[in-house]
Write a protein that holds these residues in place. Sequence first.
Motif, PDB file in Angstrom:
ATOM      1  N   ILE A   1       0.847  -1.198   0.000  1.00  0.00           N
ATOM      2  CA  ILE A   1       0.000   0.000   0.000  1.00  0.00           C
ATOM      3  C   ILE A   1       0.878   1.241   0.000  1.00  0.00           C
ATOM      4  CG2 ILE A   1      -1.759   1.301   1.261  1.00  0.00           C
ATOM      5  CD1 ILE A   1      -2.612  -1.445   2.493  1.00  0.00           C
ATOM      6  N   GLN A   2       1.883   1.223   0.859  1.00  0.00           N
ATOM      7  CA  GLN A   2       2.809   2.356   0.967  1.00  0.00           C
ATOM      8  C   GLN A   2       3.490   2.628  -0.369  1.00  0.00           C
ATOM      9  OE1 GLN A   2       5.986   1.713   3.716  1.00  0.00           O
ATOM     10  NE2 GLN A   2       6.979   3.647   3.208  1.00  0.00           N
ATOM     11  N   GLU A   3       3.967   1.590  -1.007  1.00  0.00           N
ATOM     12  CA  GLU A   3       4.658   1.733  -2.284  1.00  0.00           C
ATOM     13  C   GLU A   3       3.718   2.263  -3.368  1.00  0.00           C
ATOM     14  OE1 GLU A   3       6.628  -1.399  -5.285  1.00  0.00           O
ATOM     15  OE2 GLU A   3       7.382  -1.497  -3.223  1.00  0.00           O
ATOM     16  N   GLU A   4       2.521   1.720  -3.412  1.00  0.00           N
ATOM     17  CA  GLU A   4       1.555   2.108  -4.445  1.00  0.00           C
ATOM     18  C   GLU A   4       1.117   3.567  -4.301  1.00  0.00           C
ATOM     19  OE1 GLU A   4      -0.850   1.544  -7.785  1.00  0.00           O
ATOM     20  OE2 GLU A   4       0.499   0.038  -6.924  1.00  0.00           O
ATOM     21  N   LEU A   5       0.899   4.000  -3.066  1.00  0.00           N
ATOM     22  CA  LEU A   5       0.380   5.353  -2.838  1.00  0.00           C
ATOM     23  C   LEU A   5       1.446   6.361  -2.445  1.00  0.00           C
ATOM     24  CD1 LEU A   5      -2.941   4.468  -0.984  1.00  0.00           C
ATOM     25  CD2 LEU A   5      -2.604   4.995  -3.408  1.00  0.00           C
ATOM     26  N   ASP A   6       2.685   5.896  -2.265  1.00  0.00           N
ATOM     27  CA  ASP A   6       3.818   6.766  -1.910  1.00  0.00           C
ATOM     28  C   ASP A   6       3.507   7.589  -0.656  1.00  0.00           C
ATOM     29  OD1 ASP A   6       6.391   7.755  -2.225  1.00  0.00           O
ATOM     30  OD2 ASP A   6       5.721   9.461  -3.432  1.00  0.00           O
ATOM     31  N   ILE A   7       3.185   6.862   0.422  1.00  0.00           N
ATOM     32  CA  ILE A   7       2.835   7.466   1.703  1.00  0.00           C
ATOM     33  C   ILE A   7       3.901   7.069   2.723  1.00  0.00           C
ATOM     34  CG2 ILE A   7       1.115   7.518   3.548  1.00  0.00           C
ATOM     35  CD1 ILE A   7      -0.956   6.636   1.487  1.00  0.00           C
ATOM     36  N   PRO A   8       4.379   8.000   3.546  1.00  0.00           N
ATOM     37  CA  PRO A   8       5.339   7.639   4.597  1.00  0.00           C
ATOM     38  C   PRO A   8       4.732   6.594   5.543  1.00  0.00           C
ATOM     39  CG  PRO A   8       5.182  10.022   4.379  1.00  0.00           C
ATOM     40  CD  PRO A   8       4.095   9.437   3.531  1.00  0.00           C
ATOM     41  N   PRO A   9       5.542   5.670   6.053  1.00  0.00           N
ATOM     42  CA  PRO A   9       5.026   4.594   6.904  1.00  0.00           C
ATOM     43  C   PRO A   9       4.186   5.072   8.093  1.00  0.00           C
ATOM     44  CG  PRO A   9       7.325   4.204   6.386  1.00  0.00           C
ATOM     45  CD  PRO A   9       6.984   5.556   5.851  1.00  0.00           C
ATOM     46  N   SER A  10       4.625   6.096   8.792  1.00  0.00           N
ATOM     47  CA  SER A  10       3.875   6.556   9.969  1.00  0.00           C
ATOM     48  C   SER A  10       2.522   7.143   9.563  1.00  0.00           C
ATOM     49  CB  SER A  10       4.684   7.577  10.768  1.00  0.00           C
ATOM     50  OG  SER A  10       4.962   8.712   9.968  1.00  0.00           O
ATOM     51  N   THR A  11       2.485   7.847   8.454  1.00  0.00           N
ATOM     52  CA  THR A  11       1.232   8.415   7.958  1.00  0.00           C
ATOM     53  C   THR A  11       0.283   7.307   7.524  1.00  0.00           C
ATOM     54  OG1 THR A  11       2.395  10.399   7.206  1.00  0.00           O
ATOM     55  CG2 THR A  11       0.229  10.002   6.255  1.00  0.00           C
ATOM     56  N   LEU A  12       0.818   6.312   6.821  1.00  0.00           N
ATOM     57  CA  LEU A  12      -0.001   5.189   6.377  1.00  0.00           C
ATOM     58  C   LEU A  12      -0.576   4.454   7.584  1.00  0.00           C
ATOM     59  CD1 LEU A  12      -1.125   3.322   4.194  1.00  0.00           C
ATOM     60  CD2 LEU A  12       1.014   2.035   4.343  1.00  0.00           C
ATOM     61  N   SER A  13       0.245   4.219   8.585  1.00  0.00           N
ATOM     62  CA  SER A  13      -0.191   3.529   9.788  1.00  0.00           C
ATOM     63  C   SER A  13      -1.356   4.263  10.452  1.00  0.00           C
ATOM     64  CB  SER A  13       0.977   3.400  10.761  1.00  0.00           C
ATOM     65  OG  SER A  13       0.572   2.778  11.939  1.00  0.00           O
ATOM     66  N   HIS A  14      -1.247   5.574  10.535  1.00  0.00           N
ATOM     67  CA  HIS A  14      -2.317   6.399  11.117  1.00  0.00           C
ATOM     68  C   HIS A  14      -3.615   6.240  10.328  1.00  0.00           C
ATOM     69  CE1 HIS A  14      -4.576   9.875  12.491  1.00  0.00           C
ATOM     70  NE2 HIS A  14      -4.606  10.285  11.247  1.00  0.00           N
ATOM     71  N   HIS A  15      -3.525   6.340   9.010  1.00  0.00           N
ATOM     72  CA  HIS A  15      -4.724   6.239   8.175  1.00  0.00           C
ATOM     73  C   HIS A  15      -5.329   4.837   8.221  1.00  0.00           C
ATOM     74  CE1 HIS A  15      -4.607  10.264   6.674  1.00  0.00           C
ATOM     75  NE2 HIS A  15      -3.406  10.115   6.134  1.00  0.00           N
ATOM     76  N   LEU A  16      -4.491   3.816   8.194  1.00  0.00           N
ATOM     77  CA  LEU A  16      -5.001   2.444   8.274  1.00  0.00           C
ATOM     78  C   LEU A  16      -5.683   2.189   9.608  1.00  0.00           C
ATOM     79  CD1 LEU A  16      -2.092   0.511   6.549  1.00  0.00           C
ATOM     80  CD2 LEU A  16      -4.455   0.693   5.712  1.00  0.00           C
ATOM     81  N   ASP A  17      -5.132   2.734  10.685  1.00  0.00           N
ATOM     82  CA  ASP A  17      -5.748   2.564  11.997  1.00  0.00           C
ATOM     83  C   ASP A  17      -7.118   3.250  12.043  1.00  0.00           C
ATOM     84  OD1 ASP A  17      -5.600   1.550  14.710  1.00  0.00           O
ATOM     85  OD2 ASP A  17      -5.465   3.660  15.306  1.00  0.00           O
ATOM     86  N   THR A  18      -7.218   4.424  11.466  1.00  0.00           N
ATOM     87  CA  THR A  18      -8.498   5.133  11.419  1.00  0.00           C
ATOM     88  C   THR A  18      -9.526   4.323  10.634  1.00  0.00           C
ATOM     89  OG1 THR A  18      -7.410   7.294  11.584  1.00  0.00           O
ATOM     90  CG2 THR A  18      -9.649   7.267  10.687  1.00  0.00           C
ATOM     91  N   LEU A  19      -9.126   3.782   9.502  1.00  0.00           N
ATOM     92  CA  LEU A  19     -10.036   2.961   8.689  1.00  0.00           C
ATOM     93  C   LEU A  19     -10.420   1.675   9.408  1.00  0.00           C
ATOM     94  CD1 LEU A  19      -8.319   3.464   5.224  1.00  0.00           C
ATOM     95  CD2 LEU A  19     -10.591   4.292   5.890  1.00  0.00           C
ATOM     96  N   ARG A  20      -9.481   1.091  10.122  1.00  0.00           N
ATOM     97  CA  ARG A  20      -9.770  -0.130  10.875  1.00  0.00           C
ATOM     98  C   ARG A  20     -10.756   0.151  11.999  1.00  0.00           C
ATOM     99  NH1 ARG A  20      -8.387  -2.094  15.288  1.00  0.00           N
ATOM    100  NH2 ARG A  20      -6.785  -0.560  15.726  1.00  0.00           N
ATOM    101  N   GLN A  21     -10.544   1.230  12.727  1.00  0.00           N
ATOM    102  CA  GLN A  21     -11.447   1.595  13.820  1.00  0.00           C
ATOM    103  C   GLN A  21     -12.853   1.909  13.312  1.00  0.00           C
ATOM    104  OE1 GLN A  21      -9.795   4.626  16.351  1.00  0.00           O
ATOM    105  NE2 GLN A  21      -7.954   3.439  16.750  1.00  0.00           N
ATOM    106  N   ALA A  22     -12.954   2.430  12.084  1.00  0.00           N
ATOM    107  CA  ALA A  22     -14.259   2.735  11.491  1.00  0.00           C
ATOM    108  C   ALA A  22     -14.929   1.485  10.924  1.00  0.00           C
ATOM    109  CB  ALA A  22     -14.102   3.793  10.395  1.00  0.00           C
ATOM    110  N   GLY A  23     -14.210   0.364  10.914  1.00  0.00           N
ATOM    111  CA  GLY A  23     -14.769  -0.876  10.397  1.00  0.00           C
ATOM    112  C   GLY A  23     -14.723  -0.998   8.890  1.00  0.00           C
ATOM    113  N   LEU A  24     -13.881  -0.198   8.246  1.00  0.00           N
ATOM    114  CA  LEU A  24     -13.804  -0.206   6.782  1.00  0.00           C
ATOM    115  C   LEU A  24     -12.719  -1.121   6.245  1.00  0.00           C
ATOM    116  CD1 LEU A  24     -14.390   3.592   6.282  1.00  0.00           C
ATOM    117  CD2 LEU A  24     -15.982   1.745   5.728  1.00  0.00           C
ATOM    118  N   VAL A  25     -11.718  -1.420   7.071  1.00  0.00           N
ATOM    119  CA  VAL A  25     -10.684  -2.379   6.677  1.00  0.00           C
ATOM    120  C   VAL A  25     -10.430  -3.328   7.836  1.00  0.00           C
ATOM    121  CG1 VAL A  25      -9.530  -0.765   5.084  1.00  0.00           C
ATOM    122  CG2 VAL A  25      -8.691  -0.995   7.407  1.00  0.00           C
TER     123      VAL A  25
END
Length: 102
Positions: free
Chosen positions: A30-54
Amino acid sequence: MMAALGHEVRLAIVRLLLTAHPEGMVAGEIQEELDIPPSTLSHHLDTLRQAGLVEQMREGKFQRYRAQSESLRSLIDFLYAECCTRSRAVAPSSLTAINRRK
């Protein structure tokens, strides 16, 4: 759910995970495809997980993420019911027409 999807990066993550459904993707992909820094990606993935979307699964030393298709389906059902059955803001036939254009 809508607040989580309201951020451009999170929406891009969900779209990407939907293209990889049902296998999903490991965080590095995901990081490679979207060119997102690891810490930023982790934050966004956690938000999506908490919302029940991933959903997140451990695979050895990797984290695999998948789109939660049932949650997304519930959100779409809700939006459809609110905009197309209670109010007449969008005609149901126009949604079918949008789907056919793709």
